[in-house]
Design an enzyme around this catalytic site. Structure first.
Site: not given
Ligand code: COA
Length: 416
Positions: A386, A390, A283, A240
């Site tokens: 902070h 900086d 997530d 990814s």
């Molecule tokens: N924007 C759009 N698409 C995105 C993206 C972004 N920023 N980042 C990843 N994708 C795409 C990937 O390319 C993938 O598509 P594909 O299967 O067609 O290649 C798809 O989204 C799913 O990606 P994923 O398998 O989830 O992998 P990842 O390494 O990009 O993300 C995690 C892994 C663990 C970060 C993600 O699953 C997750 O849980 N995100 C949520 C984090 C969260 O809740 N943060 C808030 C904290 S308060």
């Protein structure tokens, strides 16, 4: 230490060695406890979701005396939460591939993933598979779902009218179901990972956060990843964007080590961490967890991807161990997989900086010749402590990180 427990057995059940007895969850990890004996469950010492105490009896199992086990051995105790081996064993049997969002969709609609046939790569269960399964159950005809659109769970009684192909629903609807109005308030204890979130976020409140945001043109990286994805796939790894974001961050941290540091309680000393243990916010069905990829400074992009695959598989199965969940030194949160552009990430103490990534969008931008082109744009939002960082340092780090991602070939110069 206390554990909160979910059980798979009841009194009177027969169990064999290695059968799952219950799942215990602390604020750090969740593991499945299996039976050490063949026998009959005679007494459960805790009810569902009660707090179990480490070292105290968990369950009494009446064993077959002819199998030569002494009576003292028939009590299974609550173990301390450091069963790394155990958690890895459990994941081997867990073959269902699906993203957290798909798992949530299935859960919201009471669908067992094991009953759904996955049509994605390696039988991965896609959102469409869940919707098709649901449609078969309800007799509904589903509108086509454009890639990236969030489709809400459907009540079993509801049918969806067929939408004209070119008029597929464009407005994403919330995935969470509204609370059913019952006339009564409901209070429930905060448990498991949510408890950890309360603790960590309350501690984070003491940190004066500085915020800095920018937009990154990922046009080249999107193409590079497209080219490398099949190669990684052949080697059994899903590639990814995260491994690139993580590696670029580590290269930046080499230049700005203050961002990979921690400040002691009395704010007298800063410790610069030798390891870049980069946390990734995930997530999951259990809630937000942040396992970390250890020693990114000595890992290749491929190694990071492979490690991330492992962490994601364990995270989705609720099987991450304490080692994976502790020791982080810097965090990235890819909230963009769900949506959004800019955010305001909260630092995970004792770390001092965090970055949140927005969704990658195709937007018009100008090239060097003043021509409009289709750019793959992602926004990043940084928060830094902070007291010791900086704004200029944060901005310089962000510029460096951005330059690696906008021109990914430049990373080659600095990769070891
Ligand atoms: N924007 C759009 N698409 C995105 C993206 C972004 N920023 N980042 C990843 N994708 C795409 C990937 O390319 C993938 O598509 P594909 O299967 O067609 O290649 C798809 O989204 C799913 O990606 P994923 O398998 O989830 O992998 P990842 O390494 O990009 O993300 C995690 C892994 C663990 C970060 C993600 O699953 C997750 O849980 N995100 C949520 C984090 C969260 O809740 N943060 C808030 C904290 S308060």
């Amino acid at each position: 230490m206390c554990l909160e427990c979910k059980r798979y057995i009841k009194e009177g059940d027969s169990v064999s060695q290695f059968d799952s007895i219950c799942e215990v969850q602390s604020d750090k990890a969740s593991v499945t406890i299996t039976s050490r004996y063949d026998g009959i469950i005679r007494k459960l010492h805790y009810n569902l979701d009660e707090i179990a105490y480490v070292g105290k009896p968990l369950v009494d199992i009446e064993i077959d005396a002819s199998k030569g086990v002494s009576p003292e051995e028939d009590v299974v105790e609550t173990p301390p939460m450091s069963h790394e081996e155990h958690t890895h064993q459990e994941i081997k049997g867990h073959k269902t591939l699906a993203t957290p969002a798909v798992r949530r969709l299935a859960m919201e609609n009471n669908i067992k993933l094991s009953e759904v046939v996955g049509t994605g790569k390696d039988n991965r269960i896609l959102k469409e598979d869940i919707l098709n399964y649901l449609a078969k159950q309800t007799g509904a005809i589903l509108p086509p779902s454009p890639k990236g659109e969030i489709i809400p769970p459907l009540p079993k009684s509801e049918t969806v009218p067929a939408a004209p192909k070119d008029k597929a629903r464009k407005t994403p609807l919330p995935v969470s179901r509204p609370l059913v109005f019952s006339g009564k308030d409901k209070t429930e204890p905060i448990t498991g990972f949510h408890k950890a979130m309360v603790k960590t976020m309350s501690a984070a409140l003491k940190i004066p956060h500085f915020g800095y945001c920018d937009e990154i043109d990922l046009t080249q990286l999107v193409q590079l990843r497209e080219d490398l994805k099949p190669l990684a796939q052949i080697r059994g790894v899903k590639l990814s964007f995260m491994p690139f974001f993580i590696k670029a961050a580590s290269l930046g941290l080499l230049q700005y080590p203050i961002l990979n540091a921690s400040l002691d309680e009395s704010c007298q000393n800063v410790t610069y961490k030798a390891s870049h243990n980069i946390g990734v916010a995930m997530d999951t069905e259990q809630g937000l967890i942040v396992p970390n990829v250890k020693n990114v400074q000595v890992c290749s992009v491929f190694e990071i991807a492979s490690e991330l695959n492992r962490l994601q598989a364990l995270g989705s199965a609720g099987q991450l161990g304490t080692n994976d969940l502790t020791g982080g030194t810097f965090t990235l949160s890819n909230i963009g997989t769900i949506g959004g552009t800019y955010t305001k990430p909260v630092i995970l103490p004792p770390e001092v900086a965090i970055g949140a990534l927005g969704k990658i969008q195709i937007l018009p931008r100008f090239n060097g010749k003043g021509e409009v082109f289709k750019a793959q744009i992602m926004n990043v939002s940084w928060s830094a402590d902070h007291r010791i960082i900086d704004g200029a340092t944060m901005a310089r780090f962000s510029n460096l990180w951005k330059s690696y991602l906008e021109n990914p070939a430049s990373m080659l110069l600095d990769l070891k």
